[in-house]
Design a protein around this motif. Structure first.
Motif, PDB file in Angstrom:
ATOM      1  N   VAL A  48      -1.239  -0.868  -2.549  1.00 36.44           N
ATOM      2  CA  VAL A  48      -1.216  -0.025  -1.610  1.00 36.44           C
ATOM      3  C   VAL A  48      -0.102  -0.575  -0.604  1.00 36.44           C
ATOM      4  CG1 VAL A  48      -1.965   1.965  -2.962  1.00 36.44           C
ATOM      5  CG2 VAL A  48      -3.014   0.934  -0.746  1.00 36.44           C
ATOM      6  N   GLY A  49      -0.944  -1.901  -0.126  1.00 34.22           N
ATOM      7  CA  GLY A  49      -0.511  -2.645   1.248  1.00 34.22           C
ATOM      8  C   GLY A  49      -1.815  -2.862   2.400  1.00 34.22           C
ATOM      9  N   LYS A  50      -2.381  -2.719   1.734  1.00 33.54           N
ATOM     10  CA  LYS A  50      -3.747  -2.331   2.520  1.00 33.54           C
ATOM     11  C   LYS A  50      -3.855  -3.517   3.586  1.00 33.54           C
ATOM     12  CE  LYS A  50      -7.239  -2.630  -0.343  1.00 33.54           C
ATOM     13  NZ  LYS A  50      -5.629  -2.258  -1.533  1.00 33.54           N
ATOM     14  N   HIS A  51      -3.404  -4.664   3.324  1.00 36.92           N
ATOM     15  CA  HIS A  51      -3.676  -6.368   3.648  1.00 36.92           C
ATOM     16  C   HIS A  51      -1.928  -6.440   4.777  1.00 36.92           C
ATOM     17  CE1 HIS A  51      -2.673 -10.580   4.853  1.00 36.92           C
ATOM     18  NE2 HIS A  51      -3.688 -10.369   4.748  1.00 36.92           N
ATOM     19  N   ILE A  63       5.907   3.311   5.433  1.00 38.61           N
ATOM     20  CA  ILE A  63       6.239   4.526   5.153  1.00 38.61           C
ATOM     21  C   ILE A  63       5.084   5.126   3.592  1.00 38.61           C
ATOM     22  CG2 ILE A  63       7.627   5.976   3.381  1.00 38.61           C
ATOM     23  CD1 ILE A  63       8.672   4.574   5.695  1.00 38.61           C
ATOM     24  N   GLY A  64       4.563   6.608   4.284  1.00 44.27           N
ATOM     25  CA  GLY A  64       3.720   7.098   3.880  1.00 44.27           C
ATOM     26  C   GLY A  64       2.532   6.558   4.388  1.00 44.27           C
ATOM     27  N   GLN A  65       2.229   6.289   5.089  1.00 42.54           N
ATOM     28  CA  GLN A  65       0.523   5.736   4.989  1.00 42.54           C
ATOM     29  C   GLN A  65      -0.001   6.390   7.150  1.00 42.54           C
ATOM     30  OE1 GLN A  65      -1.698   4.948   3.063  1.00 42.54           O
ATOM     31  NE2 GLN A  65      -0.695   4.204   1.424  1.00 42.54           N
ATOM     32  N   LEU A  66       0.443   7.506   7.101  1.00 43.12           N
ATOM     33  CA  LEU A  66       0.260   7.423   8.285  1.00 43.12           C
ATOM     34  C   LEU A  66      -0.859   7.757   8.874  1.00 43.12           C
ATOM     35  CD1 LEU A  66       1.324   8.303  11.590  1.00 43.12           C
ATOM     36  CD2 LEU A  66       1.594  10.919  10.528  1.00 43.12           C
ATOM     37  N   ARG A  67      -2.202   8.968   7.916  1.00 44.45           N
ATOM     38  CA  ARG A  67      -3.524   8.398   8.185  1.00 44.45           C
ATOM     39  C   ARG A  67      -3.878   7.029   8.753  1.00 44.45           C
ATOM     40  NH1 ARG A  67      -6.269  12.755   5.208  1.00 44.45           N
ATOM     41  NH2 ARG A  67      -8.291  12.054   6.898  1.00 44.45           N
TER      42      ARG A  67
END
Length: 295
Positions: free
Chosen positions: A66-69, A36-40
């Motif tokens: 923010v969930g990079k990994h 969610i919220g990280q389309l790009r």
């Protein structure tokens, strides 16, 4: 300017009607498959892992949490699931050039099995080889070889000793080698007594010593040859015993990996190395890892 007014407490909380939901708790709901919220960010990761060339890397930057990994791992797992299963790559010992290990390619999952099999092989060799060399049969055969060499030495020197005795000379061993000395009544003649002998007698003794020295040197020259033959016999015996100790275990692995020529070649190299360095297994129980495959 309109003056600010405090909000009523009802406006500070949004109330949902729980009756509109068809579940009791969120534990009943399936896990979200979308991010969610990280389309790009997701599109950038997909683009990056979609480049099938060396030299391209992903660099993910952003605030912690923010969930990079999670995003990168999730996308990589999705991509990997659609790709053919990769093979196992194993590094194995290069007995000719230990500093340059060999690379072995095996089907997926086979590398770990090979590593386990080789570990087990080493453990078997650690116990089987010392046991074989401690057997009564080996000790008896080894003693026969050593006794044969000793007998050859004794016969050669006994012939020289007997011939010296006929000339009233004794063959004596000293820290620097062998010498001949005149003997009288089974006793070595002292220097003073020898000097009192007639000149012709001393000349006769000196000539006899010179003749016997040639025969002694001949016997001494034969000794290294006998020792070499004994070493060769012992090595042949050791190889035979080692082959007996390790042959069954390695042969079982040859059958198991008969469809993999590189593994067979590695097993042959292991067997050859064990035969050449069997003494390493006889020193201590902590033997080297001769055949380990690193996956």
């Amino acid at each position: 300017m309109t003056p600010l007014e405090p909000l009523p407490s009802e406006a500070l909380c949004r109330v949902c009607d729980p009756n509109q939901f068809a579940f009791q708790t969120t534990a009943e709901l399936p896990e979200l498959t979308e991010i969610i919220g990280q389309l790009r960010a997701v599109e950038a990761v997909e683009f990056g892992i979609g480049i099938p060339r060396e030299g391209y890397n992903l660099f993910c930057l952003g605030p912690a949490g923010v969930g990079k990994h999670f995003i990168v791992r999730r996308q990589l797992e999705k991509r990997a699931a659609a790709e053919p299963l990769p093979p196992d790559w194993c590094y194995i010992n290069n007995f000719q050039k230990p500093q340059r290990p060999l690379l072995l390619r095996l089907p997926a999952g086979k590398g770990a099995i090979l590593r386990s099999d080789l570990d087990q092989l080493v453990e078997e060799l650690r116990s089987a080889i010392p046991s074989a060399f401690e057997s009564e049969e080996y000790r008896t055969r080894k003693q026969v070889i050593l006794s044969e060499m000793k007998e050859l030495h004794e016969k050669a020197f006994e012939m020289v000793r007997q011939k010296a005795a006929t000339k009233q000379l004794g063959l004596l061993r000293t820290p620097t080698g062998f010498i001949f000395a005149p003997v009288k009544d089974d006793e070595v003649m002292g220097p003073e007594e020898y000097d009192q002998l007639p000149p012709e007698k001393r000349a006769e003794i000196e000539q006899s010593v010179e003749d016997l020295q040639d025969e002694l040197q001949t016997a001494l020259r034969e000794a290294p040859k006998w020792e070499k033959e004994s070493r060769e016999k012992l090595k042949k015996l050791n190889n035979e015993v080692t082959n007996f100790a390790v042959g069954h275990s390695i042969e079982e692995l040859r059958k198991k990996y008969s469809d993999f020529p590189q593994v067979i070649a590695h097993l042959d190299a292991i067997e050859h190395d064990v035969l050449e360095n069997v003494e390493e297994f006889l020193k201590t129980s902590d033997s080297p890892q001769i055949g380990r495959a690193h996956v």
